[in-house]
Design an enzyme around this catalytic site. Structure first.
Site, PDB file in Angstrom:
ATOM      1  N   GLU A 117     -15.335  -3.424  72.529  1.00  0.00           N
ATOM      2  CA  GLU A 117     -14.162  -4.147  72.286  1.00  0.00           C
ATOM      3  C   GLU A 117     -14.479  -5.239  71.527  1.00  0.00           C
ATOM      4  O   GLU A 117     -15.613  -5.940  71.527  1.00  0.00           O
ATOM      5  CB  GLU A 117     -13.411  -4.727  73.636  1.00  0.00           C
ATOM      6  CG  GLU A 117     -14.470  -5.230  74.365  1.00  0.00           C
ATOM      7  CD  GLU A 117     -13.841  -5.597  76.102  1.00  0.00           C
ATOM      8  OE1 GLU A 117     -13.562  -4.222  76.628  1.00  0.00           O
ATOM      9  OE2 GLU A 117     -13.761  -6.397  76.367  1.00  0.00           O
ATOM     10  N   LYS A 119     -15.139  -9.188  70.342  1.00  0.00           N
ATOM     11  CA  LYS A 119     -15.419 -10.484  71.069  1.00  0.00           C
ATOM     12  C   LYS A 119     -14.755 -11.513  70.666  1.00  0.00           C
ATOM     13  O   LYS A 119     -14.712 -11.780  69.184  1.00  0.00           O
ATOM     14  CB  LYS A 119     -17.030 -10.750  70.764  1.00  0.00           C
ATOM     15  CG  LYS A 119     -17.616 -11.839  71.536  1.00  0.00           C
ATOM     16  CD  LYS A 119     -19.016 -11.898  71.287  1.00  0.00           C
ATOM     17  CE  LYS A 119     -19.747 -13.131  72.049  1.00  0.00           C
ATOM     18  NZ  LYS A 119     -19.041 -14.418  72.423  1.00  0.00           N
ATOM     19  N   ASP A 121     -13.467 -15.115  69.632  1.00  0.00           N
ATOM     20  CA  ASP A 121     -13.876 -16.494  69.504  1.00  0.00           C
ATOM     21  C   ASP A 121     -12.889 -17.451  69.988  1.00  0.00           C
ATOM     22  O   ASP A 121     -12.471 -18.356  69.158  1.00  0.00           O
ATOM     23  CB  ASP A 121     -14.315 -16.524  68.046  1.00  0.00           C
ATOM     24  CG  ASP A 121     -15.241 -17.834  67.829  1.00  0.00           C
ATOM     25  OD1 ASP A 121     -15.835 -18.345  68.702  1.00  0.00           O
ATOM     26  OD2 ASP A 121     -15.256 -18.239  66.864  1.00  0.00           O
ATOM     27  N   TYR A 228     -10.069  -9.703  79.439  1.00  0.00           N
ATOM     28  CA  TYR A 228     -10.966  -8.307  79.409  1.00  0.00           C
ATOM     29  C   TYR A 228     -11.832  -8.253  80.803  1.00  0.00           C
ATOM     30  O   TYR A 228     -12.591  -7.538  80.593  1.00  0.00           O
ATOM     31  CB  TYR A 228     -11.967  -8.542  78.251  1.00  0.00           C
ATOM     32  CG  TYR A 228     -12.677 -10.155  78.057  1.00  0.00           C
ATOM     33  CD1 TYR A 228     -13.443 -10.495  79.030  1.00  0.00           C
ATOM     34  CD2 TYR A 228     -12.329 -10.997  76.978  1.00  0.00           C
ATOM     35  CE1 TYR A 228     -13.984 -11.873  79.133  1.00  0.00           C
ATOM     36  CE2 TYR A 228     -12.946 -12.191  77.169  1.00  0.00           C
ATOM     37  CZ  TYR A 228     -13.934 -12.724  77.951  1.00  0.00           C
ATOM     38  OH  TYR A 228     -14.104 -13.859  77.772  1.00  0.00           O
ATOM     39  N   LYS A 316     -23.168  -9.472  67.295  1.00  0.00           N
ATOM     40  CA  LYS A 316     -22.301 -10.417  66.505  1.00  0.00           C
ATOM     41  C   LYS A 316     -22.399 -10.134  64.981  1.00  0.00           C
ATOM     42  O   LYS A 316     -23.455  -9.659  64.481  1.00  0.00           O
ATOM     43  CB  LYS A 316     -23.518 -12.070  66.767  1.00  0.00           C
ATOM     44  CG  LYS A 316     -23.225 -12.381  68.051  1.00  0.00           C
ATOM     45  CD  LYS A 316     -22.013 -13.050  68.373  1.00  0.00           C
ATOM     46  CE  LYS A 316     -21.753 -14.531  68.878  1.00  0.00           C
ATOM     47  NZ  LYS A 316     -22.675 -15.490  68.668  1.00  0.00           N
ATOM     48  N   CYS A 414      -2.043 -42.605  41.209  1.00  0.00           N
ATOM     49  CA  CYS A 414      -1.574 -41.257  41.765  1.00  0.00           C
ATOM     50  C   CYS A 414      -1.258 -40.313  40.817  1.00  0.00           C
ATOM     51  O   CYS A 414      -0.772 -40.489  39.897  1.00  0.00           O
ATOM     52  CB  CYS A 414      -0.224 -41.592  42.562  1.00  0.00           C
ATOM     53  SG  CYS A 414       0.896 -40.036  42.816  1.00  0.00           S
ATOM     54  N   CYS A 417       2.615 -39.943  39.925  1.00  0.00           N
ATOM     55  CA  CYS A 417       3.316 -41.072  39.521  1.00  0.00           C
ATOM     56  C   CYS A 417       2.655 -42.063  38.732  1.00  0.00           C
ATOM     57  O   CYS A 417       3.259 -42.830  38.144  1.00  0.00           O
ATOM     58  CB  CYS A 417       4.393 -41.537  40.583  1.00  0.00           C
ATOM     59  SG  CYS A 417       3.235 -42.402  41.798  1.00  0.00           S
ATOM     60  N   CYS A 432      -0.656 -41.938  48.036  1.00  0.00           N
ATOM     61  CA  CYS A 432      -0.128 -42.799  46.888  1.00  0.00           C
ATOM     62  C   CYS A 432       0.982 -43.732  47.769  1.00  0.00           C
ATOM     63  O   CYS A 432       1.652 -43.347  48.565  1.00  0.00           O
ATOM     64  CB  CYS A 432       0.820 -41.649  46.176  1.00  0.00           C
ATOM     65  SG  CYS A 432       2.087 -42.493  45.395  1.00  0.00           S
ATOM     66  N   CYS A 437       7.570 -41.785  44.374  1.00  0.00           N
ATOM     67  CA  CYS A 437       6.678 -40.781  43.554  1.00  0.00           C
ATOM     68  C   CYS A 437       7.316 -39.199  43.555  1.00  0.00           C
ATOM     69  O   CYS A 437       7.779 -38.924  44.593  1.00  0.00           O
ATOM     70  CB  CYS A 437       5.445 -40.706  44.326  1.00  0.00           C
ATOM     71  SG  CYS A 437       4.080 -39.322  43.594  1.00  0.00           S
TER      72      CYS A 437
HETATM   73  S1  IVH Z   1     -17.288  -9.994  78.921  1.00  0.00           S
HETATM   74  C1  IVH Z   1     -20.259 -11.336  82.317  1.00  0.00           C
HETATM   75  N1  IVH Z   1     -15.843  -9.317  76.630  1.00  0.00           N
HETATM   76  O1  IVH Z   1     -18.278 -14.426  74.901  1.00  0.00           O
HETATM   77  C2  IVH Z   1     -19.834 -11.841  81.144  1.00  0.00           C
HETATM   78  N2  IVH Z   1     -16.607 -11.761  76.960  1.00  0.00           N
HETATM   79  O2  IVH Z   1     -20.878 -14.939  74.509  1.00  0.00           O
HETATM   80  C3  IVH Z   1     -18.660 -10.924  80.750  1.00  0.00           C
HETATM   81  N3  IVH Z   1     -15.987 -13.206  75.204  1.00  0.00           N
HETATM   82  O3  IVH Z   1     -18.624 -15.521  78.256  1.00  0.00           O
HETATM   83  C4  IVH Z   1     -17.978 -11.523  79.596  1.00  0.00           C
HETATM   84  N4  IVH Z   1     -14.760 -11.988  74.175  1.00  0.00           N
HETATM   85  O4  IVH Z   1     -16.417 -16.193  77.184  1.00  0.00           O
HETATM   86  C5  IVH Z   1     -16.463 -10.407  77.524  1.00  0.00           C
HETATM   87  N5  IVH Z   1     -14.230  -8.880  75.067  1.00  0.00           N
HETATM   88  C6  IVH Z   1     -15.116  -9.708  75.767  1.00  0.00           C
HETATM   89  C7  IVH Z   1     -15.345 -11.159  75.168  1.00  0.00           C
HETATM   90  C8  IVH Z   1     -15.968 -12.028  76.003  1.00  0.00           C
HETATM   91  C9  IVH Z   1     -15.112 -12.976  74.169  1.00  0.00           C
HETATM   92  C10 IVH Z   1     -16.714 -14.588  75.448  1.00  0.00           C
HETATM   93  C11 IVH Z   1     -16.867 -14.842  76.926  1.00  0.00           C
HETATM   94  C12 IVH Z   1     -18.296 -14.515  77.088  1.00  0.00           C
HETATM   95  C13 IVH Z   1     -18.765 -15.207  76.027  1.00  0.00           C
HETATM   96  C14 IVH Z   1     -20.406 -14.760  75.871  1.00  0.00           C
END
Ligand code: IVH
Length: 755
Positions: A117, A119, A121, A228, A316, A414, A417, A432, A437
């Protein structure tokens, strides 16, 4: 990576890396990261690897041993029921089969089924529900205790307040709070227009929003959250990740757009690649794929390390960057005159689109990165959308380059103008100074025409642009001099056509001209003072502040020399000084001399503060009208431009009246509405949006404030009200719920009906 064989060199490197990582942690927490997450990760990885190889240098306070930054002081800290752990990272495709075999080994040959799934940010958040009711929302904090940010989290509409029938006794639901990429782009554009420091990425923007103490402001930022994981009491109705997702979705939580099931390492890799090809269309930033074992029984067998589960890993993605050349820098002029430098680049392909321009934000940013004309630069997309210059390739720099100076580049004039430019104290942007302007005028006209301002129909960007460039209306004032025949003849440039076909020049036309003029006339006769103040586009003056100014002043005439605004400005400035100059600062050390000076000055200032507070108290001025707003207003109205504008309005017979004039709010005995002049604070979750309720209360003469103080008359507290409720109780402020509010509003209705 350094191939250390000698342990003293390794010790030195370890110590350097620890220091460097701590420095970047601090910068990150301050929302001013200097390196990308990817670069940060590689420092971290190098340190972890060295510590592994040289265990004699182990240190429990090393950044690798910490889960995350310590919680903020301003929110109440509460324990997590189960610790919020982190994930181990992998970066290379060949790490995926290795992870798979490790899992298989741990399960003694029992075949694992993995979930892949996105990740996200964002910022980790943990929600607690008991018997189906929301209890609180905690940030990660140090992993065992986090900050209670319930108030702010409840501004997110997609988060359920209660769970459907059959909910477990308790449950911790975990996910990420994020700011959508679109919202981030908008927020940064606003910041740029206001001459403020832009935010580095959506994650920092979301972190900033979540840290705000006033949930009303948080609500405006439009945060969202995606979930999640869920764990809790024994009666949880699922026993694997798939079941958990089904349960979360049934309960109303948002989950990721996509996820894959993988039974082999190849399937997991295919999912990782597919996610990489679609993730840019997600509304949130993603920086990897998370691989998780589906079965909870298998997870139990695999267990945890000190920091992370063994049953999951984060893959990553390498962030996308491109190298190109900075051919030139152009300077754009915004509505309030902010000058924004824009990089003109040799076109280059980046994440699927050709980039030839990138924002450089402001002069300070250019200096920080030492960007020079002709430089080779690395660009990326901030929040996956906004092209931005990340850094310069100094090794490729020509010998004859010089540091870039925005004011010198435009000869201190500017570009629109030719007027003078200035960098006001405390701002990062040059501006400006010429209120008339043309570049500013176009955006100023469309701002003035907006629905919440003068509500002028038919004055869109294209029309404003034509009015200004044709010289027909080169200022807001001239809008009121437009003649119907000339306006009908206004030519709309064929270049405006979307498909680029040449076409015969188009006229504005009689019909549109008549509508526009009727709408302008209507604004003159019907629009009240508050909307006119807002329409002028004065820096820092939004709708709410404009409304408060109109409550304190009957017409424009009273504003330029307003003693009230002067006092508000002085009071706020004095308070700011006292706050910024504590006698015993927490973070820095000051000399005894400095401390004595501050003490003496504070003693002098405090009576003045008290005097001003007493004088201003009867006016019950909203806290939003503070130093910044008061100063901006006075600067505007006392400037030549402001004076010319006011004079011009008068000459044209435009003298809008305040529709909510009530500088000294009278109590119910003296006025029609029983709540006229009373001050309200709204908190918690209510059946209608807070803005709607605030508008209704305002329509009965009440004032709405963002924070509870001794001047507050009523606190309207909805579900899950938190610190404000506590504060109101401690100050003895009357607290109302929605049923009482209905009674009060009914009384307002009857009082109006009465003769
Ligand atoms: S599972 C036991 N699933 O990334 C840890 N974490 O770098 C369970 N994060 O601490 C985390 N997307 O804050 C999980 N699909 C995802 C995530 C996710 C982002 C974050 C989360 C985690 C951190 C680790």
């Amino acid at each position: 990576m350094f191939p250390f064989t000698d342990s003293s060199a390794a010790a030195e490197r370890i110590s350097f890396l620890r220091k460097e990582i701590r420095r970047h942690d601090a910068l990150y927490n301050d929302a001013r990261p200097e390196i990308s997450d990817w670069e940060y990760d590689s420092l971290y990885r190098e340190l972890a690897e060295l510590e592994n190889r040289f265990p004699q240098f182990d240190d429990p306070s090393s950044p690798t041993k910490k889960i995350a930054a310590s919680p903020l002081a301003a929110f109440e800290q509460k324990p997590h029921r189960s610790p919020m752990l982190s994930l181990d990272n992998i970066y290379k495709e060949h790490d995926v089969p290795a992870f798979f075999s490790r899992i298989a080994k741990g399960l003694q040959g029992e075949p694992p089924e993995l979930f892949v799934e996105p990740k996200i940010d964002g910022l980790a958040i943990s929600l607690l529900y008991e018997n189906g009711k929301f209890v609180h929302a905690l940030t990660r904090g140090d992993g065992t205790r986090g900050d209670d940010v319930s108030q702010n989290i409840l501004t997110i509409r997609s988060i359920p307040r209660s769970l459907p029938e059959g909910a477990p006794a308790w449950m911790e639901v975990r996910g990420e709070v994020f700011l959508s990429k679109e919202m981030f782009a908008r927020l940064n554009q606003l910041k740029e227009e206001a001459g403020e420091e832009p935010l580095a990425n959506p994650r920092n923007a979301a972190a900033g929003a979540l840290k705000l103490l006033d949930p009303k402001q948080v609500a405006r930022r439009g945060l969202n959250a995606i979930f999640y994981s869920a764990s809790g009491s024994r009666d949880l109705p699922f026993s694997d990740h798939a079941g958990m997702f089904a349960f979360l979705e049934k309960s109303g939580f948002l989950t990721s757009e996509k996820r894959w099931v993988a039974k082999t390492a190849e399937e997991a890799l295919a999912a990782i690649r597919e996610l990489d090809s679609v993730r840019r269309s997600f509304p949130y930033d993603t920086d990897g794929a998370v691989l998780k074992v589906n079965s909870f029984a298998q997870r139990e067998l695999l267990g945890f390390t000190a920091k992370a589960p063994r049953w999951a890993i984060a893959y990553k993605y390498e962030p996308e960057k491109a190298e190109t050349r900075l051919l030139g820098i152009t300077v754009q002029v915004g509505r309030t005159g902010v000058l924004t430098p824009v990089a003109e680049l040799e076109p280059v392909l980046l994440s699927g689109s050709t980039i030839s321009r990138a924002t450089l934000h402001n002069q300070e940013e250019i200096e920080r990165k030492d960007i020079r004309l002709g430089d080779f630069v690395v660009i990326h997309k901030a929040g996956e959308i906004i092209p931005e210059v990340l850094r310069v390739l100094e090794e490729k720099r020509a010998a004859d380059t010089v540091p870039f100076s925005l004011p010198d580049h435009i000869a201190h004039r500017c570009p629109s103008c030719g007027g003078p430019i200035r960098k006001p104290e405390g701002f990062v942007a040059w501006r400006c100074e010429n209120f008339f302007c043309p570049a500013q005028t176009v955006t100023r006209l469309t701002h003035a025409a907006a629905r919440k301002a003068l509500d002028i129909e038919g004055l869109d960007d294209a029309v404003a642009e034509k009015l200004v460039s044709s010289g027909m209306a080169t200022s807001l004032l001239e809008l009121f001099d437009l003649q119907e025949a000339a306006l009908a003849d206004l030519s709309l440039d064929p270049a405006q056509l979307q498909d680029g076909r040449a076409s015969k020049p188009r006229r504005f036309g009689e019909k549109r001209a008549a509508t526009l003029l009727a709408s302008i006339r209507k604004s003159v006769s019907e629009i009240p003072l508050n909307r006119w103040i807002f329409a002028l586009g004065i820096p820092q003056i939004g709708e709410t502040i404009a409304l408060e100014i109109a409550r304190l002043h009957a017409s424009f005439d009273e504003i330029p020399n307003s003693p009230l605004l002067e006092k508000v400005g002085s009071l706020a400035a004095l308070k700011t000084w006292i706050k910024n100059n504590p006698l015993t600062p927490k973070k820095t050390k000051i000399s005894e001399e400095e401390s004595a000076f501050r003490k003496a000055k504070k003693e002098k200032l405090e009576p003045l503060v008290a005097e001003l507070e007493t004088e201003l108290a009867p006016y019950k001025i909203s806290s939003e009208l503070g130093e910044v707003a008061a100063t901006s207003l006075r600067e505007f109205f006392c400037s030549q431009n402001g004076a010319t504008l006011l004079e011009g309005l008068k000459k044209r017979g435009i003298n809008p009246k305040s529709a909510n004039y009530a500088p000294l709010p009278e109590r119910k005995e003296e006025s029609g509405s029983p709540i006229a002049g009373t001050t309200w604070v709204i908190t918690g979750t209510l059946s209608k949006s807070r803005d709607e309720i605030a508008d209704e209360l305002r329509s009965w003469g009440a004032k709405i404030s963002g924070s509870v103080s001794k001047n507050t008359d009523f606190l309207l507290a909805g579900e899950s009200a938190g610190s404000k409720l506590e504060k109101a109780r401690s100050l003895g402020v009357k607290v109302m719920g929605e049923p009482e509010l209905r009674l009060v509003l009914d009384r307002c209705q009857t009082s109006r009906a009465a003769p």
